[in-house]
Design an enzyme around this catalytic site. Structure first.
Site, mmCIF file in Angstrom:
data_model
loop_
_atom_site.group_PDB
_atom_site.id
_atom_site.type_symbol
_atom_site.label_atom_id
_atom_site.label_comp_id
_atom_site.label_asym_id
_atom_site.label_seq_id
_atom_site.Cartn_x
_atom_site.Cartn_y
_atom_site.Cartn_z
ATOM 1 N N ASP A 7 2.675 21.537 11.966
ATOM 2 C CA ASP A 7 2.070 22.527 11.086
ATOM 3 C C ASP A 7 1.878 23.782 11.964
ATOM 4 O O ASP A 7 1.925 23.686 13.194
ATOM 5 C CB ASP A 7 0.725 21.974 10.597
ATOM 6 C CG ASP A 7 -0.082 22.995 9.845
ATOM 7 O OD1 ASP A 7 0.469 23.649 8.952
ATOM 8 O OD2 ASP A 7 -1.277 23.156 10.152
ATOM 9 N N ASP A 9 -0.436 27.086 11.144
ATOM 10 C CA ASP A 9 -1.788 27.658 11.158
ATOM 11 C C ASP A 9 -2.815 26.598 11.556
ATOM 12 O O ASP A 9 -2.966 25.592 10.870
ATOM 13 C CB ASP A 9 -2.144 28.181 9.764
ATOM 14 C CG ASP A 9 -1.236 29.332 9.340
ATOM 15 O OD1 ASP A 9 -0.960 30.195 10.175
ATOM 16 O OD2 ASP A 9 -0.807 29.353 8.174
HETATM 17 P P1 B16 Z 1 0.823 32.628 3.472
HETATM 18 P P2 B16 Z 1 0.054 25.994 7.381
HETATM 19 C C1 B16 Z 1 -0.840 27.575 5.421
HETATM 20 O O1 B16 Z 1 -0.181 27.404 6.634
HETATM 21 C C2 B16 Z 1 -2.290 27.948 5.644
HETATM 22 O O2 B16 Z 1 -2.996 26.871 6.233
HETATM 23 C C3 B16 Z 1 -2.947 28.319 4.341
HETATM 24 O O3 B16 Z 1 -4.286 28.731 4.591
HETATM 25 C C4 B16 Z 1 -2.145 29.466 3.672
HETATM 26 O O4 B16 Z 1 -2.707 29.794 2.410
HETATM 27 C C5 B16 Z 1 -0.703 29.007 3.500
HETATM 28 O O5 B16 Z 1 -0.168 28.657 4.760
HETATM 29 C C6 B16 Z 1 0.157 30.113 2.897
HETATM 30 O O6 B16 Z 1 0.226 31.162 3.810
HETATM 31 O O7 B16 Z 1 -0.155 33.298 2.559
HETATM 32 O O8 B16 Z 1 0.919 33.260 4.832
HETATM 33 O O9 B16 Z 1 2.169 32.409 2.833
HETATM 34 O O10 B16 Z 1 -1.295 25.470 7.758
HETATM 35 O O11 B16 Z 1 0.808 25.111 6.388
HETATM 36 O O12 B16 Z 1 0.899 26.369 8.571
HETATM 37 MG MG MG Z 2 -2.692 24.282 9.120
#
Ligand code: B16
Ligand code: MG
Length: 224
Positions: A7, A9
């Site tokens: 993952d 974030d």
């Molecule tokens: P974006 P991950 C996720 O990333 C985040 O944890 C989540 O908080 C966010 O809303 C989602 O990506 C979409 O991100 O708005 O930048 O497209 O944890 O799956 O790496």
């Molecule tokens: Mg994450």
């Protein structure tokens, strides 16, 4: 263990905090309550679903038209992109650079399963784009986490059976997705948010290939 799927974030870099700051900014703009406990439930889920959850918690579920919601998401992303534009290789979480090196040294495939449409820009800024053998495009998926699709797609792109994959997450929705994909689930963070994980570490710096291999062996003995 033939592949490790990451993952982004909250695992590779602390952009989970940036998502929080950006959503909080939007909540302030539209004057609804928002805090870290609500944010916890947004981790790993899409921008659209995050906005819906935030509005529901804030008592504003039916207040906005689709066009207004689109604008709010656009504003959130603009704020978020200002924050990520400052990322450098120094923003890799502790231990992640070392783990990537260890995996490459053992010819273990490396995949990325992030729900974020900003993922390619982030890993480029962190200087690790070339370390990945496969990066899932979240816009091509039918279902977000906790559905296993993103992890199964990563395994397919890597050419590795899900049973031979370990995956690392910082969010409840992500751990559920990994388990539904039939993979070895590693959670980074507090135990209470990592229910169902096969291995939990408190911090990214605790993630070593030696630990993953040891726990993987125990898991295989128990389950196969
Ligand atoms: P974006 P991950 C996720 O990333 C985040 O944890 C989540 O908080 C966010 O809303 C989602 O990506 C979409 O991100 O708005 O930048 O497209 O944890 O799956 O790496
Ligand atoms: Mg994450």
């Amino acid at each position: 263990m033939k592949a490790v799927i990451f993952d982004l974030d909250g695992v590779i870099t602390d952009t989970a905090e940036y998502h929080f700051l950006a959503w909080r900014h939007i909540a302030e703009q539209i004057d609804i309550p928002f805090d870290r406990s609500v944010n916890e439930s947004l981790k790993g889920i899409s921008r659209e679903e995050s906005l819906e959850s935030m509005l529901t918690f804030g008592g504003a579920k039916t207040k906005y038209t689709n066009a207004e919601k689109k604008k709010l998401m656009h504003l959130k992303n603009q704020y978020y992109q200002t924050l990520i534009s400052k990322l450098t290789p120094e923003n890799l979480l502790p231990g992640i650079g070392r783990l990537l090196c260890e995996l490459k040294g053992e010819n273990i495939k490396i995949g990325l399963a992030s729900s974020s449409r900003n993922a390619p820009e982030i890993i480029t800024r962190l200087g690790i784009m070339d370390d990945f053998h496969a990066i899932v495009d979240p816009t091509a998926l039918a279902n977000g986490k906790p559905d296993p699709e993103i992890f199964l797609t990563a395994a397919a792109l890597l050419g590795v059976s899900p049973a031979d994959c370990a995956a690392i997450e910082d969010a409840e929705a992500g751990i559920s997705a990994i388990k539904s994909a039939g993979m070895f689930a590693v959670g980074v963070g507090h135990e209470e948010s990592m229910l169902g994980a096969d291995l939990i570490v408190r911090q990214s710096r605790d993630l070593t290939l030696e630990l993953l291999n040891e726990e993987w062996e125990q898991y295989r003995i128990k389950h196969f």
